[in-house]
Motif scaffolding. Structure first.
Motif, mmCIF file in Angstrom:
data_model
loop_
_atom_site.group_PDB
_atom_site.id
_atom_site.type_symbol
_atom_site.label_atom_id
_atom_site.label_comp_id
_atom_site.label_asym_id
_atom_site.label_seq_id
_atom_site.Cartn_x
_atom_site.Cartn_y
_atom_site.Cartn_z
ATOM 1 N N ASN A 119 -3.907 -0.263 6.859
ATOM 2 C CA ASN A 119 -3.193 0.790 6.130
ATOM 3 C C ASN A 119 -3.457 2.187 6.703
ATOM 4 O O ASN A 119 -2.938 3.172 6.190
ATOM 5 N N TYR A 159 0.856 -1.197 0.000
ATOM 6 C CA TYR A 159 0.000 0.000 0.000
ATOM 7 C C TYR A 159 0.895 1.252 0.000
ATOM 8 O O TYR A 159 0.693 2.177 -0.795
ATOM 9 N N CYS A 199 -9.325 -1.023 4.885
ATOM 10 C CA CYS A 199 -7.935 -0.550 4.979
ATOM 11 C C CYS A 199 -7.463 -0.329 6.407
ATOM 12 O O CYS A 199 -6.566 0.483 6.640
#
Ligand code: CP3
Length: 351
Positions: A255, A223, A252
């Motif tokens: 992330n 990512y 996500c």
């Protein structure tokens, strides 16, 4: 007659824009991803007379379906009816919807990447800006209009795979087999999205949203290596535009520490990412989300308790925009949506 001081005082922002700026709001604003769509009988009626692509290219029809959910529900924002794939057609990519996007010739070579035309929005996709102008003119003043695009990595997934997929194995192989070409494609997509979003703001979009629908397929290292730099490039290209930028980071959670580096106003998260966790990681940003779209199928009492759960997890600090954690499902009962919107307003109204 207004005094000079009153004339200079800024008009109070609509609740959606106030929440984007993390200012206090009269109630928590709410809108719904895919709020114009197949769960509405009035959408299905318009859609039956044309194709999905036809709908996106006809400003009067796109305006009509964008306004449909605003007429029915007390929503605090509107999102222009289009698709993340529309600007790619303007760059010379041939595609169709079935109903997800299917690319005639998936992109896998340097020659194909180099053949992509730089996007000139007013020339290549003028109907998007026309739809925005028409829709803005038809919306009430307190309902801001959101323009949007796909994130470079999400567009990359569809372009390389050529069709929807749960794993996007081919695009993920491509990242690692051809990192230089992959970066070249991601950068070209980012540059196109900069001019595309700028044109939407110029036509009247009051907030700009990027959909990172597939970023959750990447672990933190990939990512950070591939998806994040392309998003940063877009944000740098929007610096002087002066409207809030929303980044929807689907699935996500892992992330989010990378996403915290992005200079965006709002981060949208899915239902798997607790809002309290997102708030902690994304200090200084507003958050958007994150009711599971499946909960709209629950009995009324369960639905209301799940809404309470989202509001409690968001906490009392300014800067929460209520939304689903992902797009609404076509089988959803519109009455459940009315219940959701009204309950969020009722529950969060401060007089
Ligand atoms: O109301 C709104 O949110 C605005 C309209 C909108 C559409 N697509 C309409 C649409 C928006 C914001 C999108 C974004 C979009 N498109 C995303 C990002 C959001 C997400 O869901 O993660 C993605 C990944 C796409 C690509 C795409 N387009 C897919 C996967 C599909 C099929 C999905 C489905 O619901 O079947 C489309 C087609 C599409 N885009 C439809 C709609 C209403 C269904 C087409 C039809 O009516 O036949």
């Amino acid at each position: 007659m207004a005094t000079a001081a009153a004339a200079k005082a800024p008009a109070s922002l609509p609740p959606f824009l106030a929440a984007c700026a993390r200012q206090p709001v009269p109630h928590t604003p709410i809108w719904i991803m895919r709020q114009a769509g197949r769960y509405l009988p009035e959408y299905r009626k318009v859609r039956a007379a044309t194709t999905f692509a036809g709908l996106t290219r006809d400003p009067a029809l796109a305006c009509e379906v964008t306004l449909q959910p605003i007429r029915r529900f007390a929503l605090d924002a509107s999102i222009i009816f289009s698709d993340i794939m529309v600007p790619l057609e303007g760059m010379g990519v041939k595609l169709d919807y079935a109903p997800g996007p299917v690319i005639e010739t998936p992109i896998q070579t340097r020659a194909q990447i180099e053949a992509l035309r730089p996007l000139v929005p007013e020339q290549d996709v003028p109907f998007v800006m026309e739809s925005i102008r028409l829709t803005r003119a038809g919306l009430p003043a307190h309902v801001p209009l959101i323009g949007f695009c796909g994130s470079p990595f999400t567009l990359f997934c569809y372009l390389v795979a050529g069709k929807p997929s749960k794993e996007f194995a081919l695009p993920r192989q491509f990242l690692h087999a051809e990192p230089v070409l992959a970066t070249m494609l991601l950068e070209r997509l980012a540059d196109a999205m900069i001019v595309y979003l700028r044109a939407q703001a110029g036509a009247g979009a009051q907030a700009l949203m990027m959909f990172e629908s597939w970023g959750g397929l990447l672990g933190p290292a990939d990512y950070a290596a591939f998806a994040l730099p392309a998003v940063k490039r877009i944000i740098a290209g929007l610096k002087d535009v002066g409207v809030p930028v929303i980044y929807f980071a689907n699935n996500c959670m892992g992330n989010l520490p990378s996403i915290a580096q992005l200079d965006v106003d709002v981060v949208g998260v899915d239902w798997r990412t607790p809002l309290s966790y997102a708030r902690g990681v994304l200090k200084g940003k507003a958050i958007q989300g994150n009711l599971d779209p499946a909960t709209l199928f629950a009995p009324k009492e369960t639905l209301l308790s799940r809404i309470d759960g989202v509001l409690a997890d968001a906490g009392p600090a300014p800067g929460h925009i209520f939304n689903l954690g992902h797009g609404i499902w076509p089988e959803t009962d519109p009455d459940a949506v009315a219940r959701l919107v009204d309950y969020v307003h009722e529950k969060t109204s401060h007089g």
